[in-house]
Design a protein around this motif. Sequence first.
Motif, PDB file in Angstrom:
ATOM      1  N   GLN A   1      -5.530  -1.171  -4.414  1.00  0.00           N
ATOM      2  CA  GLN A   1      -5.490  -1.380  -2.971  1.00  0.00           C
ATOM      3  C   GLN A   1      -6.789  -2.011  -2.482  1.00  0.00           C
ATOM      4  O   GLN A   1      -6.783  -2.905  -1.622  1.00  0.00           O
ATOM      5  CB  GLN A   1      -5.255  -0.038  -2.260  1.00  0.00           C
ATOM      6  N   GLN A   2      -7.918  -1.545  -3.045  1.00  0.00           N
ATOM      7  CA  GLN A   2      -9.201  -2.134  -2.659  1.00  0.00           C
ATOM      8  C   GLN A   2      -9.261  -3.618  -3.024  1.00  0.00           C
ATOM      9  O   GLN A   2      -9.712  -4.452  -2.230  1.00  0.00           O
ATOM     10  CB  GLN A   2     -10.348  -1.392  -3.361  1.00  0.00           C
ATOM     11  N   ALA A   3      -8.814  -3.951  -4.249  1.00  0.00           N
ATOM     12  CA  ALA A   3      -8.846  -5.352  -4.682  1.00  0.00           C
ATOM     13  C   ALA A   3      -7.971  -6.223  -3.784  1.00  0.00           C
ATOM     14  O   ALA A   3      -8.344  -7.356  -3.432  1.00  0.00           O
ATOM     15  CB  ALA A   3      -8.386  -5.452  -6.138  1.00  0.00           C
ATOM     16  N   TYR A   4      -6.825  -5.692  -3.394  1.00  0.00           N
ATOM     17  CA  TYR A   4      -5.915  -6.456  -2.530  1.00  0.00           C
ATOM     18  C   TYR A   4      -6.558  -6.723  -1.168  1.00  0.00           C
ATOM     19  O   TYR A   4      -6.584  -7.871  -0.688  1.00  0.00           O
ATOM     20  CB  TYR A   4      -4.597  -5.699  -2.352  1.00  0.00           C
ATOM     21  N   LEU A   5      -7.070  -5.674  -0.531  1.00  0.00           N
ATOM     22  CA  LEU A   5      -7.643  -5.831   0.808  1.00  0.00           C
ATOM     23  C   LEU A   5      -8.904  -6.693   0.777  1.00  0.00           C
ATOM     24  O   LEU A   5      -9.180  -7.467   1.700  1.00  0.00           O
ATOM     25  CB  LEU A   5      -7.944  -4.456   1.409  1.00  0.00           C
ATOM     26  N   HIS A   6      -9.689  -6.549  -0.302  1.00  0.00           N
ATOM     27  CA  HIS A   6     -10.897  -7.363  -0.423  1.00  0.00           C
ATOM     28  C   HIS A   6     -10.536  -8.839  -0.572  1.00  0.00           C
ATOM     29  O   HIS A   6     -11.184  -9.723   0.012  1.00  0.00           O
ATOM     30  CB  HIS A   6     -11.713  -6.900  -1.627  1.00  0.00           C
ATOM     31  N   GLY A   7      -9.486  -9.108  -1.358  1.00  0.00           N
ATOM     32  CA  GLY A   7      -9.027 -10.487  -1.505  1.00  0.00           C
ATOM     33  C   GLY A   7      -8.505 -11.064  -0.203  1.00  0.00           C
ATOM     34  O   GLY A   7      -8.747 -12.234   0.121  1.00  0.00           O
ATOM     35  N   ARG A   8      -7.788 -10.245   0.569  1.00  0.00           N
ATOM     36  CA  ARG A   8      -7.253 -10.703   1.857  1.00  0.00           C
ATOM     37  C   ARG A   8      -8.385 -11.041   2.835  1.00  0.00           C
ATOM     38  O   ARG A   8      -8.248 -11.944   3.665  1.00  0.00           O
ATOM     39  CB  ARG A   8      -6.368  -9.616   2.447  1.00  0.00           C
TER      40      ARG A   8
ATOM     41  N   SER B   1       3.396  -1.210  -7.427  1.00  0.00           N
ATOM     42  CA  SER B   1       3.812  -2.166  -6.399  1.00  0.00           C
ATOM     43  C   SER B   1       3.970  -1.481  -5.050  1.00  0.00           C
ATOM     44  O   SER B   1       3.655  -2.058  -4.001  1.00  0.00           O
ATOM     45  CB  SER B   1       5.112  -2.855  -6.813  1.00  0.00           C
ATOM     46  N   LEU B   2       4.432  -0.232  -5.048  1.00  0.00           N
ATOM     47  CA  LEU B   2       4.557   0.515  -3.793  1.00  0.00           C
ATOM     48  C   LEU B   2       3.177   0.831  -3.212  1.00  0.00           C
ATOM     49  O   LEU B   2       3.002   0.866  -1.985  1.00  0.00           O
ATOM     50  CB  LEU B   2       5.349   1.806  -4.022  1.00  0.00           C
TER      51      LEU B   2
END
Length: 663
Positions: free
Chosen positions: A88-95, A30-31
């Motif tokens: 982190q990649q999945a998060y930014l790609h989703g955003r 989560s961090l």
Amino acid sequence: MNKPQALNQTRQEITSLDNDLLELLAKRRSLSLEVAKSKEVDVRPIRDTQREKELLERLVKQGREKGLDAHYVLSLYQGIIEDSVLNQQAYLHGRANPETQKQQYCIAYLGARGSYSYLAANRYCQRRQVEMLDLGCQSFDEIVHSVESGHADYGFLPIENTSSGSINEVYDVLQHTSLSIVGETTIEVGHCLLAKQGSRSNDIKTVYAHPQPISQCSRFLGLHPEFKLEYCSSSAEAMEKVLQADCHSVAAIGSAEGGALYQLEAIEKGLANQNINQSRFIVVARKSVAVPSQLPAKCTLIMATGQKPGALVEALLVLKAHDLNMSKLESRPIPGTPWEEMFYLDIDANLASDNMQAALVEIERITRFIKVLGCYPCETVKPTQLSNSQLMIEPDTSKADVTEPLQNDLEAPAQRRSAKEYKQQATEIVDRQLSIGSGNFNALAQLTLGNDVEVMGQQAKLIKEAGYQAVIIQGLNQVAEMPQKLRALCHALHQFDLVAIAKIEQQPDIGKIAPVVDMLQVCGKQMFNQDLLSLVGSLHIPVILERNTMASIDELLKSADIVLEQGNQQVLLCESGIRTFDQSAKPALDLAGIIELKRISHLPVVANLSYAVELVSFECQTQALKSLGADAIVLPVDGTATHNESGLIQGQHGKLLRQLHQN
């Protein structure tokens, strides 16, 4: 002696500790997403390799102070870092693509639940914390049609495997679809022989499998000509047939994870030809996606250059001019156009980048057809490595200056392939964490293959902890059921990332041994066997060439040239001792010969102390070899010793290697 606490109490404490570890890992994950949110604002790259190295070096040092093995700590945190990077990649790609975000996706894949395609799709969805609605398909065309028609959100297509290579049927399908590639994922493919519970390997008569696993496990299957092979449309179908059979004489090739879904157990593991067997899948969708600039991106395009000399080279030079790295090039015939081909390219770049856009404009001018199939985040996370000195196992890479030889010393002919005049850059041999010829001073253990492979396998952990990177296995022609026992020992060594090297003492053994090990060593007695040298020269694995005790330096290099001339450029030279005038005495290690080899040849030089040096002299001899520029040493290990008797590995050998590191 204090009585140990009750076993149940110890297990309860371990369970409690495991729960705490999982909580901490979840908190760390989560961090890492908070880090991604910060990078979204500051537009910084996902990876900071310098910080990763500093982090790993500190953790290895702290772990060592707590009694933890350096390689264990390194491997553990490499996995944690990979998980952090991909999340982190999945998060930014989703955003960057909010319109694609759903609570669940319908995924079309090959086969049924339990197939490798299913496992890859499931992992992809788990990474993005979304529910997967699975849609099993019987063919690649059906997968593509399901996505094109809107019945599925995404389609998963296996594009290549590290063992069997590219999957041509998928490339052919991509020629005729309007879908875009929006992602990729790579999974470890651990091929197992799956059978009903209670089955034994000797019982198996029929093996069901998809053609790809059969190709990837050809060496294992070659050792079992009694198996009747039955082809299936997917690994899931193969496992289903075993489940439905009313006998214990059938098996399937698939993953242990998939087999568990069909109540099958793995009676043989590690069947793949290559130790590292991975499959890469592409994800296709109806619409393309945007890739944030801070993510490592990959573009896939297809093009047709036409039939004119140098057309493909001209297009590839455009990529070079714009500093673009091409990581994949594949060609497939164009239907209806004889002798013309469509080229598929993977380029490590973001489609939105200036250099990629400029390159596409130039390539359009010189090709008949070009189409971008997709730009997507690259999910291949190369693990950050530490040097041997950072792992505090091996010595630093500084080497003492070697005195220039006299003018009348042996001069290497310029045309000789092993000579520095032929290749100025030193040859480097890399396998797992072993890197010989790169400046590191490596340690290899040598043991004799015994009948009790289980005892030898138990030694692997101790050998690794002592500071070795590889194990040379000799005495192969003296053991019954040698291929099976060698394979079992290699599997044990690979569990600890140790390179397995087999010593070849007779030519007929090569066909049985080469498919199982990482490297070969030609013993000194076979150094003049030109047929054997030509044979290992045609192989694609590194070869250590041991000097005959009666051979000169010039003769050793001539033998090396025979191997090099056949195409195998991964050759190492080994000095194990030469005969003196006293024929009854041990061979003497030729230190002057090692100096000469390092002076005139670009090939790495290994010194084997097993035959020419007494145990009491190991320390001074290894210090001398390091100063003279040798790339590696070989020390003998008792492979028949039990866990409690192997103090030599943890004691004298470990102490010796640590001293080399400190000096």
